[in-house]
Design a protein around this motif. Structure first.
Motif, short mmCIF file in Angstrom:
data_model
loop_
_atom_site.label_atom_id
_atom_site.label_comp_id
_atom_site.label_asym_id
_atom_site.label_seq_id
_atom_site.Cartn_x
_atom_site.Cartn_y
_atom_site.Cartn_z
N TYR A 88 0.83 -1.21 0.00
CA TYR A 88 0.00 0.00 0.00
C TYR A 88 0.86 1.26 0.00
CZ TYR A 88 -3.82 3.10 1.43
OH TYR A 88 -4.76 4.11 1.49
N CYS A 89 1.94 1.23 0.78
CA CYS A 89 2.85 2.38 0.84
C CYS A 89 3.48 2.67 -0.51
CB CYS A 89 3.93 2.12 1.89
SG CYS A 89 5.25 3.35 1.93
N PHE A 90 3.97 1.63 -1.17
CA PHE A 90 4.63 1.82 -2.47
C PHE A 90 3.64 2.27 -3.54
CE2 PHE A 90 7.49 -1.53 -0.55
CZ PHE A 90 8.48 -0.61 -0.20
N VAL A 91 2.42 1.76 -3.49
CA VAL A 91 1.41 2.21 -4.46
C VAL A 91 1.05 3.67 -4.22
CG1 VAL A 91 -0.95 1.85 -5.28
CG2 VAL A 91 0.50 -0.12 -4.82
N CYS A 92 0.93 4.06 -2.95
CA CYS A 92 0.64 5.47 -2.63
C CYS A 92 1.76 6.38 -3.13
CB CYS A 92 0.46 5.63 -1.12
SG CYS A 92 -1.07 4.94 -0.47
N CYS A 93 3.00 5.95 -2.95
CA CYS A 93 4.13 6.75 -3.43
C CYS A 93 4.09 6.89 -4.94
CB CYS A 93 5.45 6.12 -2.98
SG CYS A 93 5.74 6.19 -1.20
N CYS A 94 3.75 5.81 -5.64
CA CYS A 94 3.64 5.88 -7.11
C CYS A 94 2.51 6.80 -7.53
CB CYS A 94 3.42 4.48 -7.67
SG CYS A 94 4.86 3.39 -7.57
N MET A 95 1.36 6.71 -6.86
CA MET A 95 0.25 7.58 -7.20
C MET A 95 0.60 9.05 -6.96
SD MET A 95 -2.09 5.75 -8.49
CE MET A 95 -3.24 7.12 -8.63
N LYS A 96 1.31 9.32 -5.88
CA LYS A 96 1.73 10.70 -5.63
C LYS A 96 2.64 11.21 -6.76
CE LYS A 96 4.54 13.53 -2.56
NZ LYS A 96 5.45 13.53 -1.38
N LYS A 97 3.60 10.36 -7.17
CA LYS A 97 4.52 10.76 -8.25
C LYS A 97 3.75 10.99 -9.55
CE LYS A 97 8.78 8.71 -6.50
NZ LYS A 97 9.54 9.98 -6.51
N PHE A 98 2.79 10.13 -9.85
CA PHE A 98 2.02 10.28 -11.09
C PHE A 98 1.20 11.56 -11.08
CE2 PHE A 98 2.03 5.40 -11.50
CZ PHE A 98 3.24 5.45 -12.16
N PHE A 99 0.56 11.86 -9.96
CA PHE A 99 -0.25 13.09 -9.88
C PHE A 99 0.62 14.33 -9.99
CE2 PHE A 99 -3.78 10.55 -7.92
CZ PHE A 99 -4.77 10.96 -8.80
N MET A 100 1.77 14.32 -9.31
CA MET A 100 2.65 15.48 -9.39
C MET A 100 3.24 15.64 -10.78
SD MET A 100 2.10 16.70 -6.52
CE MET A 100 3.17 18.14 -6.75
N HIS A 101 3.55 14.51 -11.43
CA HIS A 101 4.01 14.58 -12.82
C HIS A 101 2.91 15.11 -13.73
CE1 HIS A 101 6.17 13.53 -16.47
NE2 HIS A 101 5.09 12.88 -16.89
N PHE A 102 1.66 14.74 -13.44
CA PHE A 102 0.53 15.25 -14.22
C PHE A 102 0.41 16.77 -14.09
CE2 PHE A 102 -3.88 16.70 -13.78
CZ PHE A 102 -4.32 16.55 -15.08
N VAL A 103 0.60 17.28 -12.87
CA VAL A 103 0.51 18.74 -12.66
C VAL A 103 1.59 19.46 -13.46
CG1 VAL A 103 0.73 20.56 -10.94
CG2 VAL A 103 -0.55 18.48 -10.39
N ARG A 104 2.82 18.92 -13.46
CA ARG A 104 3.91 19.55 -14.23
C ARG A 104 3.65 19.43 -15.73
NH1 ARG A 104 6.96 16.85 -10.14
NH2 ARG A 104 7.31 15.13 -11.59
N LYS A 105 3.15 18.27 -16.16
CA LYS A 105 2.87 18.06 -17.57
C LYS A 105 1.72 18.94 -18.05
CE LYS A 105 3.53 15.66 -21.40
NZ LYS A 105 4.82 15.70 -22.15
N SER A 106 0.77 19.21 -17.17
CA SER A 106 -0.39 20.02 -17.55
C SER A 106 0.01 21.43 -17.93
CB SER A 106 -1.40 20.05 -16.40
OG SER A 106 -1.90 18.77 -16.14
N ARG A 107 1.01 21.97 -17.26
CA ARG A 107 1.47 23.32 -17.60
C ARG A 107 1.99 23.39 -19.04
NH1 ARG A 107 4.94 23.68 -12.01
NH2 ARG A 107 3.15 23.67 -10.56
N ILE A 108 2.67 22.34 -19.45
CA ILE A 108 3.18 22.30 -20.82
C ILE A 108 2.03 22.14 -21.81
CG2 ILE A 108 4.68 21.04 -22.42
CD1 ILE A 108 6.33 20.18 -20.00
N LEU A 109 1.07 21.28 -21.47
CA LEU A 109 -0.07 21.04 -22.37
C LEU A 109 -0.97 22.26 -22.45
CD1 LEU A 109 -0.96 17.36 -21.40
CD2 LEU A 109 0.25 18.17 -23.43
N ILE A 110 -1.09 23.02 -21.36
CA ILE A 110 -1.88 24.26 -21.41
C ILE A 110 -1.23 25.26 -22.36
CG2 ILE A 110 -2.53 26.29 -20.05
CD1 ILE A 110 -3.05 24.41 -17.70
N ALA A 111 0.09 25.33 -22.31
CA ALA A 111 0.79 26.23 -23.24
C ALA A 111 0.58 25.79 -24.68
CB ALA A 111 2.28 26.27 -22.91
#
Length: 272
Positions: A88-111
């Motif tokens: 559960y811990c490792f899956v939560c860490c992966c989900m956190k990384k994916f969401f944070m990567h999505f936030v950074r990627k969204s800025r590029i896609l918005i541009a």
């Protein structure tokens, strides 16, 4: 696609998984040996053998049941709950990384004015989060309650065992450490994943303002699909926050003080 930083983080998680598996295996062997050499088990066996039962074979039978249940409880705690919480811990860490990567990627896609790609990625992440909570919420609730019950049992046994040897002290202290470690790898990572999911949701909710020409279409789509908040919970009853760890420990301490007070009152009544 994931960037190099995210891939390196996932590779580090693989190393942590191997280290955690080694920790669980060594812990199972240590606790099995320490528990059977502790004064707590010896005291329980002594009470059974000196009970008012007439049949000595029946007493031996209850002692065997005690030993078997003790060994089984250690194996369950390390073979199931510890492994489940590590996963559960490792899956939560992966989900956190994916969401944070999505936030950074969204800025590029918005541009790039590519809002459709943002909505597609977030939809996949949101569905993954929902599926994870549907599958894991009840087992995690049972695991957290098991940890709290184990902490309570360790403190109660240590406080009310007449004679405590060095092996018992080491067993209790290591048990406390292990339980707190299991809580630390369960509640804070889940709270961090929920925080990352909330940040990603805010990014999606702000999309209509970035695309004025598509404002009505994007706003209607977001309201239909993503208005309910997605979060990791304990059996759909309690959303995991940063303060959940402190709340759990505070509740445990409160019940410990209550039981200790009742025990002291009963002892004083017996003396009088």
């Amino acid at each position: 696609m994931l960037n190099v930083h995210t891939i390196q983080g996932i590779d580090m998680l693989k190393i942590y998984i191997w280290v955690y598996c080694l920790f669980v295996t060594c812990g199972a062997v240590f606790f099995e040996a320490a528990l059977f050499n502790s004064s707590m088990i010896a005291h329980a066996q002594h009470r059974l053998l000196n009970s008012e039962l007439d049949s000595f074979h029946l007493k031996k039978h209850f002692v065997d049941i005690l030993n078997s249940s003790t060994a089984l409880s250690v194996l369950i705690n390390h073979g199931f709950f510890a492994v489940l919480l590590g996963y559960y811990c490792f899956v939560c860490c992966c989900m956190k990384k994916f969401f944070m990567h999505f936030v950074r990627k969204s800025r590029i896609l918005i541009a790039r004015q590519d809002y459709q790609r943002i909505l597609e990625i977030y939809k996949e992440l949101n569905e993954t989060m929902i599926m994870m909570d549907n599958f894991m919420s009840l087992p995690i609730l049972v695991s957290v309650l098991n940890i709290l019950a184990t902490l309570f049992w360790l403190g109660y046994s240590f406080a009310f065992t007449p004679s405590v040897n060095n092996t018992t002290s080491i067993f209790v202290y290591m048990g406390f450490i292990q339980c707190f470690v299991l809580l630390l790898i369960t509640l804070p990572p889940a709270a961090a994943a929920n925080q990352a999911a909330a940040t990603a949701r805010q990014t999606v909710l702000s999309l209509p303002g970035w695309f004025p020409k598509r404002y009505s279409i994007i706003k209607m789509y977001v309201r239909q699909r993503f208005m309910p908040k997605t979060a990791l919970t304990l059996w759909k009853m309690y959303r995991i926050y940063k303060s959940s760890l402190i709340s759990a420990i505070g509740t445990l301490i409160s019940y410990g003080i209550l039981v200790g007070t009742l025990g002291s009152v009963q002892n004083s009544n017996k003396e009088t």
